[in-house]
Design a protein around this motif. Sequence first.
Motif, PDB file in Angstrom:
ATOM      1  N   UNK A 248     -12.214 -15.576  33.463  1.00 28.12           N
ATOM      2  CA  UNK A 248     -11.458 -14.274  32.972  1.00 28.12           C
ATOM      3  C   UNK A 248     -10.816 -16.457  31.343  1.00 28.12           C
ATOM      4  N   UNK A 249     -11.132 -17.245  32.578  1.00 21.68           N
ATOM      5  CA  UNK A 249     -10.512 -18.436  32.251  1.00 21.68           C
ATOM      6  C   UNK A 249     -11.273 -20.023  32.319  1.00 21.68           C
ATOM      7  N   UNK A 250     -11.899 -20.633  31.635  1.00 22.63           N
ATOM      8  CA  UNK A 250     -12.756 -21.455  32.470  1.00 22.63           C
ATOM      9  C   UNK A 250     -12.207 -22.457  33.547  1.00 22.63           C
ATOM     10  N   UNK A 251     -10.737 -22.051  33.864  1.00 25.46           N
ATOM     11  CA  UNK A 251     -10.736 -22.952  35.179  1.00 25.46           C
ATOM     12  C   UNK A 251     -10.852 -22.034  36.472  1.00 25.46           C
ATOM     13  N   UNK A 252     -11.741 -20.845  35.946  1.00 24.42           N
ATOM     14  CA  UNK A 252     -12.613 -20.695  37.617  1.00 24.42           C
ATOM     15  C   UNK A 252     -14.008 -21.089  37.536  1.00 24.42           C
ATOM     16  N   UNK A 253     -14.242 -21.965  37.121  1.00 20.36           N
ATOM     17  CA  UNK A 253     -15.590 -21.624  37.140  1.00 20.36           C
ATOM     18  C   UNK A 253     -15.768 -23.060  38.285  1.00 20.36           C
TER      19      UNK A 253
ATOM     20  N   UNK B 297     -20.059 -28.617  26.829  1.00 17.63           N
ATOM     21  CA  UNK B 297     -20.474 -29.577  26.665  1.00 17.63           C
ATOM     22  C   UNK B 297     -19.722 -30.502  27.126  1.00 17.63           C
ATOM     23  N   UNK B 298     -18.449 -31.004  27.416  1.00 21.27           N
ATOM     24  CA  UNK B 298     -17.696 -31.943  27.725  1.00 21.27           C
ATOM     25  C   UNK B 298     -18.102 -31.902  29.169  1.00 21.27           C
ATOM     26  N   UNK B 299     -17.843 -31.074  29.642  1.00 17.08           N
ATOM     27  CA  UNK B 299     -17.927 -30.995  31.317  1.00 17.08           C
ATOM     28  C   UNK B 299     -19.353 -31.564  31.629  1.00 17.08           C
ATOM     29  N   UNK B 300     -20.374 -31.308  31.068  1.00 13.88           N
ATOM     30  CA  UNK B 300     -22.269 -31.514  31.447  1.00 13.88           C
ATOM     31  C   UNK B 300     -22.208 -33.374  31.168  1.00 13.88           C
ATOM     32  N   UNK B 301     -21.319 -33.973  29.887  1.00 10.50           N
ATOM     33  CA  UNK B 301     -21.332 -34.783  29.333  1.00 10.50           C
ATOM     34  C   UNK B 301     -20.766 -35.955  30.203  1.00 10.50           C
ATOM     35  N   UNK B 302     -19.512 -35.146  30.720  1.00  8.55           N
ATOM     36  CA  UNK B 302     -18.864 -35.934  31.934  1.00  8.55           C
ATOM     37  C   UNK B 302     -19.916 -37.124  33.108  1.00  8.55           C
ATOM     38  N   UNK B 303     -19.922 -35.666  33.166  1.00  8.47           N
ATOM     39  CA  UNK B 303     -20.946 -36.517  34.363  1.00  8.47           C
ATOM     40  C   UNK B 303     -21.816 -37.045  34.155  1.00  8.47           C
ATOM     41  N   UNK B 304     -23.034 -36.864  32.634  1.00 10.74           N
ATOM     42  CA  UNK B 304     -23.542 -37.374  32.146  1.00 10.74           C
ATOM     43  C   UNK B 304     -23.776 -39.014  32.143  1.00 10.74           C
ATOM     44  N   UNK B 305     -22.586 -39.253  31.789  1.00  8.32           N
ATOM     45  CA  UNK B 305     -22.200 -40.278  31.556  1.00  8.32           C
ATOM     46  C   UNK B 305     -21.021 -41.449  32.297  1.00  8.32           C
ATOM     47  N   UNK B 306     -21.239 -40.522  33.490  1.00  9.90           N
ATOM     48  CA  UNK B 306     -20.345 -40.966  34.804  1.00  9.90           C
ATOM     49  C   UNK B 306     -20.621 -42.208  34.895  1.00  9.90           C
TER      50      UNK B 306
ATOM     51  N   UNK C 161     -26.174 -24.228  23.242  1.00  8.08           N
ATOM     52  CA  UNK C 161     -26.835 -22.115  23.144  1.00  8.08           C
ATOM     53  C   UNK C 161     -25.419 -21.926  23.052  1.00  8.08           C
ATOM     54  N   UNK C 162     -25.397 -19.947  22.727  1.00  9.83           N
ATOM     55  CA  UNK C 162     -24.454 -19.731  22.399  1.00  9.83           C
ATOM     56  C   UNK C 162     -23.178 -18.897  23.015  1.00  9.83           C
ATOM     57  N   UNK C 163     -21.937 -19.580  22.915  1.00 10.67           N
ATOM     58  CA  UNK C 163     -20.773 -19.127  23.971  1.00 10.67           C
ATOM     59  C   UNK C 163     -19.585 -19.688  23.735  1.00 10.67           C
ATOM     60  N   UNK C 164     -18.536 -19.227  23.297  1.00  7.21           N
ATOM     61  CA  UNK C 164     -17.148 -19.514  23.132  1.00  7.21           C
ATOM     62  C   UNK C 164     -16.590 -20.683  23.173  1.00  7.21           C
ATOM     63  N   UNK C 165     -17.246 -20.577  24.926  1.00 11.59           N
ATOM     64  CA  UNK C 165     -16.908 -22.353  25.407  1.00 11.59           C
ATOM     65  C   UNK C 165     -16.918 -23.352  25.728  1.00 11.59           C
ATOM     66  N   UNK C 166     -18.896 -23.314  25.006  1.00  8.36           N
ATOM     67  CA  UNK C 166     -19.975 -24.573  25.276  1.00  8.36           C
ATOM     68  C   UNK C 166     -18.833 -25.421  24.929  1.00  8.36           C
ATOM     69  N   UNK C 167     -17.712 -25.709  24.120  1.00  6.43           N
ATOM     70  CA  UNK C 167     -17.810 -27.181  23.886  1.00  6.43           C
ATOM     71  C   UNK C 167     -17.211 -27.550  25.224  1.00  6.43           C
ATOM     72  N   UNK C 168     -16.673 -26.599  26.005  1.00  3.87           N
ATOM     73  CA  UNK C 168     -16.292 -27.476  27.433  1.00  3.87           C
ATOM     74  C   UNK C 168     -17.187 -27.244  28.346  1.00  3.87           C
TER      75      UNK C 168
END
Length: 749
Positions: A364-369, A391-400, A382-389
């Motif tokens: 229901x909410x991305x905070x549940x993930x 993507x940012x989560x992935x990039x956070x750890x990619x460049x952490x 990929x096609x997903x309405x929250x793909x930007x969220x």
Amino acid sequence: CRSIILHELSISCFGVTLNQFLPVLTPTVKPLPLSPLEAQSSTPVGGAGERQALELRVRAVEEENRALRRELSRPPRSPSARLPSGGHRGNQNRTHSEEGTGDNEGQKAAAVGNSSDCVHQPAVDKCETIHVAIVCAGYNASRDVVTLVKSVLFHRRNPLHFHFITDSIAQQILSSLFHTWMVPAVRVDFYDADELKSEVSWIPNKHYSGIYGLMKLVLTKTLPSDLQRVIVLDTDITFATDIAELWAVFHKFKGKKQVLGLVENQSDWYLGNLWKNHRPWPALGRGFNTGVILLLLDRLRKLRWEQMWRLTAERELMSMLSTSLADQDIFNAVIKQNPFLVHQLPCFWNVQLSDHTRSEKCYKDVSDLKVIHWNSPKKLRVKNKHVEFFRNLYLTFLEYDGNLLRRELFGCPSEADHNSENLQKTLSELDEDDPCYEFRRERFTVHRTHLYFLHYEYEPSSDSTDVTLVAQLSMDRLQMLEAICKHWEGPISLALYLSDAEAQQFLRYAQGSEVLMSRGNVGYHIVYKEGQFYPVNLLRNVAMRQVNTPYMFLSDIDFLPMYGLYEYLRKSVVQLEMANTKKALVVPAFETLRYRLSYPKSKAELLSQLDMGTLFTFRYHVWTKGHAPTNFAKWRTATTPYRVQWEADFEPYVMVRRDSPEYDRRFVGFGWNKVAHIMELDAQEYEFVVLPNAYMIHMPHAPSFDITKFRSNKQYRVCLKTLKEEFQQNMSRRYGFAALKYMTAENNS
């Protein structure tokens, strides 16, 4: 009655026996009313009805107590029942065989009576080790798995034990990475995937993962026999929560036949309606995704899992001919026949992102993930309405910054890491009041290192003359890579000093370069930034250690070798009998002040530019001593190699055998880093031979940060002088009388 009820209700929350804690808890228990009837009992009872009601209540409570005693008298079978936060069990460092299998009988006691009033304790011990298995093969997968590991380390509060099933490439990369990462309370074991190929090679697989995509099927046979449970992950997973929450789900498995924890597939693949004539493997409904699996290994072994999946695969392959989704097809075919094997996980434990999934319906909410699964080769597109969220989560750890994940787990005893202990002992012996403390400390700093950051493919020639160019660089010299690749067609070993974010910038730069992508014989080794000095000699050593040819040409990234130098050096190996003698072949160095230079294609053309003032001998106007012994006047007319003698501050660029000594790590930043290495070669009786038809040209660039510090900071220069003196003293101790000339030469210079 009141005391007994209070004791047993509180103890039922923790799943321990009444007799253990009753003597301890009794003196501190305050009488509290259990019901309105008890409150009335403090005054004289006026009627028989009230007395009868109280008696009925006491009988009911006694019956409840008997039920609680029966439950509590059973031996605990699961670690799910725990002491309150701050309490400790007698033995927290259990072996694999001592860990529970996840039966939930221990939780039943807490569910009896008024257990809803109890505070729920975490189902995983503070210091319980969580086991994670990952199949990882090749250069790209090794890079991807680092992002997964970062996300796990970021959230974790428990010791971790990673089990990597790898090919030889991934094992080399990951073993070096974890060895230099030095993360506390993390253990890593490797299992040879090549030895497992025969177990699954008979299964035709159309999936891009190839044979390695089938190896999860043989984990019961591969992993240690005393390991009872493990979380299995794909390399394209990102965690958004503590992995201990997923580990705790093992305690929810019911009965003795639930052995697999899986999330339902979020695409229509197994429904068979994606396109015309689409014929998937059999599956239960939508099927299950195997990107995240909870495996109860001990129960799987008892169920003869090996035989079960093999028979199923053999039967289905008779009609399906091959798998389309690797191990996932076979897992689902087995589950179709044996639905009782699965404990279905909530979908937020494997939110699957690809063009064919409907992952938005999962939450229901991305905070549940909890877990993001990039199960698509297209990754972030990929096609997903929250793909930007996502993507940012992935990039956070990619460049952490991975250095920030070296956190201690306080209160959890861990296995002694001898490397870490020795390092701490060495650092503790340094004098922090020493003005050169930071220089000395840098010598012992362990830099996280990721070898072969990009694909590498090269076999040295069979004639034993092959040579690798060795160099090091930081982000501000990246533009030199393409030019060097155009000038040197042979293998190259490069150490790059980058932050995590810069490493990703480099990756994008390299993948966007036709020149770099066309070269498979360039090894890029990332040494991650740490400390305030540029560890130039450490970088050179990292690049040298990855040389797989008999010889190496020790260069710098801001030099362009002459066209054809690679072949010329190989011929010189034979001509000068390098295999049987200790020689350092000197390549004369020149420089230009012009950013756009018509590079000389011959010695004659170079001499012409030298006479016109387009070129100069390297550093002739600021550091003549560095290359004066090369004897450029003689080189102008030389047609055969000639020998030169070592002199103070000599620092030529040389080709040597692969087994030559490494650079001294005490020299960081600017100054004396090559000089000390050439002195070491001379002390080991290497001959310096100048090649008459070889040359290299230094290209102009802005001054480095370290040379600026050297020029502006007096203390920097004082410390460099101190380190030089200490190095010379070490040379005297190692080489005795022969090393006295270095002291004399220094005093006369």
